[in-house]
Write an enzyme that holds these catalytic residues in place. Structure first.
Site, PDB file in Angstrom:
ATOM      1  N   ASP A 246     -16.543  -1.348  -8.864  1.00  0.00           N
ATOM      2  CA  ASP A 246     -17.105  -0.210  -8.423  1.00  0.00           C
ATOM      3  C   ASP A 246     -16.088   0.520  -7.546  1.00  0.00           C
ATOM      4  O   ASP A 246     -16.001   1.845  -7.431  1.00  0.00           O
ATOM      5  CB  ASP A 246     -18.225  -0.873  -7.138  1.00  0.00           C
ATOM      6  CG  ASP A 246     -18.755   0.514  -6.308  1.00  0.00           C
ATOM      7  OD1 ASP A 246     -19.204   1.396  -7.042  1.00  0.00           O
ATOM      8  OD2 ASP A 246     -19.106   0.151  -5.253  1.00  0.00           O
TER       9      ASP A 246
ATOM     10  N   ASP B 184      -5.986  -5.803  -4.652  1.00  0.00           N
ATOM     11  CA  ASP B 184      -5.191  -4.830  -4.030  1.00  0.00           C
ATOM     12  C   ASP B 184      -3.983  -4.125  -4.531  1.00  0.00           C
ATOM     13  O   ASP B 184      -3.642  -2.976  -4.534  1.00  0.00           O
ATOM     14  CB  ASP B 184      -4.971  -5.506  -2.565  1.00  0.00           C
ATOM     15  CG  ASP B 184      -4.012  -7.011  -2.667  1.00  0.00           C
ATOM     16  OD1 ASP B 184      -4.231  -7.249  -3.903  1.00  0.00           O
ATOM     17  OD2 ASP B 184      -3.650  -7.465  -1.697  1.00  0.00           O
TER      18      ASP B 184
ATOM     19  N   LYS C 206      -9.206 -11.572  -7.147  1.00  0.00           N
ATOM     20  CA  LYS C 206      -8.735 -11.914  -5.858  1.00  0.00           C
ATOM     21  C   LYS C 206      -8.358 -13.424  -5.601  1.00  0.00           C
ATOM     22  O   LYS C 206      -8.796 -14.186  -4.903  1.00  0.00           O
ATOM     23  CB  LYS C 206      -9.289 -11.244  -4.593  1.00  0.00           C
ATOM     24  CG  LYS C 206      -8.802 -11.264  -3.223  1.00  0.00           C
ATOM     25  CD  LYS C 206      -7.591 -10.687  -3.231  1.00  0.00           C
ATOM     26  CE  LYS C 206      -6.937 -10.733  -1.797  1.00  0.00           C
ATOM     27  NZ  LYS C 206      -5.867  -9.791  -1.547  1.00  0.00           N
TER      28      LYS C 206
ATOM     29  N   ASP D 205     -14.242   4.515  -8.731  1.00  0.00           N
ATOM     30  CA  ASP D 205     -14.014   5.726  -7.968  1.00  0.00           C
ATOM     31  C   ASP D 205     -12.534   6.193  -7.885  1.00  0.00           C
ATOM     32  O   ASP D 205     -12.273   7.361  -8.066  1.00  0.00           O
ATOM     33  CB  ASP D 205     -14.565   5.606  -6.710  1.00  0.00           C
ATOM     34  CG  ASP D 205     -16.172   5.781  -6.587  1.00  0.00           C
ATOM     35  OD1 ASP D 205     -16.884   5.756  -7.538  1.00  0.00           O
ATOM     36  OD2 ASP D 205     -16.460   6.424  -5.659  1.00  0.00           O
TER      37      ASP D 205
ATOM     38  N   TYR E  62     -23.296  -8.106  -5.796  1.00  0.00           N
ATOM     39  CA  TYR E  62     -24.450  -7.245  -5.595  1.00  0.00           C
ATOM     40  C   TYR E  62     -25.918  -7.886  -5.819  1.00  0.00           C
ATOM     41  O   TYR E  62     -26.922  -7.508  -5.432  1.00  0.00           O
ATOM     42  CB  TYR E  62     -24.437  -6.237  -6.750  1.00  0.00           C
ATOM     43  CG  TYR E  62     -23.458  -5.169  -6.722  1.00  0.00           C
ATOM     44  CD1 TYR E  62     -22.237  -5.233  -6.242  1.00  0.00           C
ATOM     45  CD2 TYR E  62     -23.932  -3.697  -6.723  1.00  0.00           C
ATOM     46  CE1 TYR E  62     -21.313  -4.028  -5.799  1.00  0.00           C
ATOM     47  CE2 TYR E  62     -23.301  -2.584  -6.552  1.00  0.00           C
ATOM     48  CZ  TYR E  62     -21.864  -2.724  -6.092  1.00  0.00           C
ATOM     49  OH  TYR E  62     -21.324  -1.643  -5.991  1.00  0.00           O
TER      50      TYR E  62
HETATM   51  C1  IPM Z   1     -21.886   2.810  -9.043  1.00  0.00           C
HETATM   52  C2  IPM Z   1     -22.632   3.347  -7.772  1.00  0.00           C
HETATM   53  C3  IPM Z   1     -23.536   2.278  -7.655  1.00  0.00           C
HETATM   54  C4  IPM Z   1     -22.886   0.767  -7.527  1.00  0.00           C
HETATM   55  C5  IPM Z   1     -24.650   2.421  -6.172  1.00  0.00           C
HETATM   56  C6  IPM Z   1     -25.190   3.832  -6.263  1.00  0.00           C
HETATM   57  C7  IPM Z   1     -25.572   1.286  -5.907  1.00  0.00           C
HETATM   58  O1  IPM Z   1     -21.897   3.294  -6.667  1.00  0.00           O
HETATM   59  O2  IPM Z   1     -22.878   3.021 -10.157  1.00  0.00           O
HETATM   60  O3  IPM Z   1     -20.788   2.793  -9.062  1.00  0.00           O
HETATM   61  O4  IPM Z   1     -22.358   0.511  -6.470  1.00  0.00           O
HETATM   62  O5  IPM Z   1     -23.037   0.296  -8.438  1.00  0.00           O
HETATM   63 MG    MG Z   2     -19.655   3.295  -7.366  1.00  0.00          MG
END
Ligand code: IPM
Ligand code: MG
Length: 380
Positions: free
Chosen positions: A268, A244, A212, A272, A163
């Site tokens: 990240d 993975d 990884k 999710d 990032y």
């Molecule tokens: C998160 C989001 C952010 C990230 C984006 C919006 C830049 O996906 O907070 O997980 O990737 O960190």
């Molecule tokens: Mg995210």
């Protein structure tokens, strides 16, 4: 942050009255709606426990682009720094339709979020993922897996890695080429590892470090440094897992995890996934902390532009983020417990926003959910 001892002879740490300065970032999409409901709940906590919450709003993301032409201003950063903590909704719009995404990448909404994380040195991102009994039906996993329940926390490094590495797009011999750089130094790894082990000690005493290391140098260094830190925590069990495999284990046997410690990009993606297996991304809070008590608190979900302004969003992730703020930045554990209990109670009472709705429940709007939660904040 100003503290008053409320009662003569009160024990330290009990019955403190605090004046808390909170910078709010309503942001874009559903952000303003969900932050409004979180403030409603916080105001109820303030009333019941004798605190004062003072809010200052700042613009970030698309909302800031529309007014200032940039996703984050120096003034906004200064306001956030001056507060005791920051509470955020969400930023960003529809990447295929919004004019914000015609701008150069460093002027798009997400650049504001990355900018504030870096400016405030928020390197530790805590993302808990819990399967609530009441929402077990919304869990997409097979019953034989979800039956065991799970309660894990992803400790994601937030200010390094891909990032924030050097990136560029060039044309070489007529061929377009894009370069992103993944760097970590040992200090960046050590400080997040320490946070991971510290929190594991307060939970179930297990860290799964995800990397990884079979391919990446940055992961091999990550593993070494995590091992070194582990030496100071003989009471915490450490295991290593390739990313993975971790993605697979999260749907195969999520109950095995306590703290997942990982770098920015892996965190990240895995967060999710972890949130989806709880049944709704609308339920998951997060805290981004620096080395002090200061933090930025935001739901793990995005700005959901498709449902923005309709009063149908789920404010619970933002409300639970406010609870994390009470706990981690202000040391107000009882107040944080009161908010978390209100969330459990409202679910038990059968109220659901659309994203977590199941037959037999009462469908509620975003603002109704805020009212119902505030009503359930019990005093001391
Ligand atoms: C998160 C989001 C952010 C990230 C984006 C919006 C830049 O996906 O907070 O997980 O990737 O960190
Ligand atoms: Mg995210």
């Amino acid at each position: 942050m100003i503290w008053n001892q409320a009662r003569k002879g009160a024990e330290m740490g009990e019955d403190r009255q605090m004046e808390l300065h909170i910078t709010c970032i309503p942001g874009d999409g559903i952000g303003p709606e969900i932050v409004r409901e979180a403030k409603k709940v916080l105001d109820k906590v303030a009333e019941k426990y004798g605190h004062q919450m003072l809010y200052t709003d700042i613009l970030m993301g698309g909302a800031s682009i529309d007014v200032h032409g940039v996703p984050l201003t120096e003034e906004a950063i200064a306001t956030a720094k001056a507060a005791d903590a920051v509470l955020m909704g969400s930023i960003g719009g529809d990447t295929t339709k919004s004019p914000w995404y015609q701008l150069p990448p460093n002027l798009r909404p997400e650049a504001g979020l990355l900018g504030i994380r870096k400016a405030l040195n928020l390197f530790a991102n805590l993302r808990p993922a819990v399967l609530y009994d009441e929402l077990a039906a919304a869990c997409p996993l097979k019953e034989e897996i979800s039956r065991a329940g799970f309660d894990l926390l992803i400790m994601r490094e937030l200010t390094g890695g891909l990032y924030f590495g050097e990136r560029k797009t060039v044309v070489e011999n007529g061929v377009r080429k894009a370069i992103d750089t993944l760097t970590y130094d040992e200090n960046e790894i050590r400080r997040i590892a320490v946070k991971g082990f510290d929190i594991a000690r307060k939970r179930r005493g297990k860290v799964t470090s995800v990397d990884k290391a079979n391919v990446l140098d940055s992961s091999r260094l990550w593993r070494k440094v995590v091992e070194e830190v582990a030496g100071d925590y003989p009471d915490v069990k450490l295991e290593h897992m390739l990313v993975d495999n971790c993605a697979m284990q999260l749907v195969k046997n999520p109950a095995q995890f306590d703290v997942i410690l990982t770098e920015n990009m892996f965190g990240d993606i895995l967060s999710d996934e972890a949130s989806m297996v709880t049944g709704s991304i609308g339920m998951l809070a997060s805290a981004s902390l620096n080395d002090t008590k200061f933090g930025l608190y935001e739901p793990s979900h995005g700005s959901a532009p498709d449902i923005a302004g309709q009063n149908v969003a789920n404010p619970i992730a933002t409300v639970l983020s406010a609870a994390m703020m009470l706990r981690y930045s202000f040391d107000l554990d009882k107040e944080a417990d009161a908010v978390e209990s209100a969330v459990k109670q409202v679910l038990k009472d059968g109220y659901r926003t659309g994203d977590i709705f199941s037959p037999g429940c009462v469908l509620t709007s975003c603002s109704q959910m805020g009212d119902l939660l505030a009503e359930r904040i019990l005093g001391i």
